[in-house]
Design a protein around this motif. Structure first.
Motif, short mmCIF file in Angstrom:
data_model
loop_
_atom_site.label_atom_id
_atom_site.label_comp_id
_atom_site.label_asym_id
_atom_site.label_seq_id
_atom_site.Cartn_x
_atom_site.Cartn_y
_atom_site.Cartn_z
N ASP A 46 31.49 -47.52 -6.44
CA ASP A 46 30.87 -46.36 -5.80
C ASP A 46 29.51 -46.04 -6.42
O ASP A 46 28.55 -45.74 -5.72
CB ASP A 46 31.77 -45.13 -5.89
CG ASP A 46 32.98 -45.23 -4.98
OD1 ASP A 46 32.90 -45.95 -3.96
OD2 ASP A 46 34.00 -44.58 -5.29
N ASN A 49 26.97 -48.49 -5.20
CA ASN A 49 26.59 -48.19 -3.83
C ASN A 49 25.56 -47.06 -3.78
O ASN A 49 24.62 -47.10 -2.99
CB ASN A 49 27.81 -47.83 -2.99
CG ASN A 49 28.66 -49.03 -2.66
OD1 ASN A 49 28.21 -50.16 -2.70
ND2 ASN A 49 29.93 -48.78 -2.35
N SER A 53 21.75 -47.40 -2.44
CA SER A 53 21.25 -46.47 -1.43
C SER A 53 19.94 -45.85 -1.87
O SER A 53 18.97 -45.79 -1.09
CB SER A 53 22.30 -45.38 -1.20
OG SER A 53 21.78 -44.35 -0.39
#
Length: 61
Positions: A46, A49, A53
């Motif tokens: 996570d 990610n 992003s």
């Protein structure tokens, strides 16, 4: 939302640190910039990610 329970890091904290650490934005390096390291490792996917992003957003700017 908490990203890393072991280090009590929420999504906003990780995003802000990823924005500040320009260039290589691995989750581990972002954690190091916050003065912590991954403990159990459940958060790394996570956190990565989020870093990816933020890197995409920076490239688009």
């Amino acid at each position: 939302m908490y990203v890393c329970v072991c280090n009590a890091l929420n999504e906003n904290t990780v995003r802000e640190a990823a924005r500040k650490s320009k260039g290589s934005q691995s989750a581990v390096k972002v954690y190091q910039s916050l003065g912590v390291k991954p403990q159990c490792g459940m958060c790394l996917c996570d956190a990565q990610n989020i870093c990816n992003s933020e890197k995409s957003i920076q490239r688009a700017s």
